[in-house]
Design an enzyme around this catalytic site. Sequence first.
Site, PDB file in Angstrom:
ATOM      1  N   ASP A  66       0.813  -1.209   0.000  1.00  9.09           N
ATOM      2  CA  ASP A  66       0.000   0.000   0.000  1.00  9.09           C
ATOM      3  C   ASP A  66       0.850   1.264   0.000  1.00  9.09           C
ATOM      4  O   ASP A  66       2.065   1.224   0.152  1.00  9.09           O
ATOM      5  CB  ASP A  66      -0.950   0.016   1.208  1.00  9.09           C
ATOM      6  N   ASN A 135      -8.128  -2.944  14.064  1.00 11.65           N
ATOM      7  CA  ASN A 135      -9.488  -3.316  13.661  1.00 11.65           C
ATOM      8  C   ASN A 135      -9.501  -4.530  12.733  1.00 11.65           C
ATOM      9  O   ASN A 135     -10.519  -4.858  12.139  1.00 11.65           O
ATOM     10  CB  ASN A 135     -10.205  -2.134  13.011  1.00 11.65           C
ATOM     11  N   HIS A 137      -7.620  -4.932   9.948  1.00 10.04           N
ATOM     12  CA  HIS A 137      -7.328  -4.717   8.537  1.00 10.04           C
ATOM     13  C   HIS A 137      -5.967  -5.279   8.157  1.00 10.04           C
ATOM     14  O   HIS A 137      -5.040  -5.301   8.967  1.00 10.04           O
ATOM     15  CB  HIS A 137      -7.437  -3.229   8.156  1.00 10.04           C
ATOM     16  N   GLU A 142     -10.077  -2.175   5.072  1.00  9.31           N
ATOM     17  CA  GLU A 142     -10.820  -1.905   6.294  1.00  9.31           C
ATOM     18  C   GLU A 142     -11.987  -2.885   6.459  1.00  9.31           C
ATOM     19  O   GLU A 142     -12.390  -3.551   5.500  1.00  9.31           O
ATOM     20  CB  GLU A 142     -11.356  -0.469   6.266  1.00  9.31           C
TER      21      GLU A 142
END
Length: 256
Positions: A66, A135, A137, A142
């Site tokens: 990313d 979370n 990811h 997400e």
Amino acid sequence: MFIVFPDTDHVAQYVSTLFIQRISQQPDVILGLATGGTMEPIYAQWVKQALARNIDVSQVSTFNLDEYVGLPAQHPQSYAAYMEHHLLRHLAFDRSRIHIPDGLAHDLPAYCQAYSDTIRDHGGIAMQLLGVGSNGHIGFNEPGTPFDSQCHVVELSERTRIDNSRFFGPNEIVPASAITMGMRDIMDAHEIILVATGSSKAATIAKYYEHEVSPLVPFTILKQHPKAHIILDAAAAALVPSNVCQFYDTVPAAML
């Protein structure tokens, strides 16, 4: 089964050894790489081992997960700059084989499609290194990201931006979006190495253990991968039962 070492130093030594061994066995291997604080000791060990053993990395191809949208490669908080600082400048990589998403790409949908296509054109990623967000990811996928997604632009959640704000200065704004490999890109890797360290990741790892596979906890998809390995330190493994852990006091001597 979780593979658990006492601390981050042993995790870094183990994971870096896995990658060094793979490069030694297959000099033209295709690797998927990650960034973030968890990866810093891994890359430090990787460089140390590669230099000590005179490992040739000139045929290795890499694809990063990313990059922030809007940050040039020269920006100190870009992932291109991160990779340069922690890995690339230390070893003799062929820069034409290094692939990191371009945060300044003009036609982002077309660029993302091309990034996924390039991975496939190279024959797919042999070993994919992953971290995991609080979370759940992976990459910047997400909660709620479809499992069949390819490389795409994602709006970062508030939780992710808060987590990543520690890497930015007090007056800097964390970018609101990023280019990320999709879940399909990640799952197409032949082998996956996910690393989590520190007590702050213990609850996240517990979610992986407790939850069924669900887009709401993205990294649970790894349960469906035939060669996904979850590597933890003792702090990150603190909330999962010991009977689902394989404990090592040190890196097996046969690997060194």
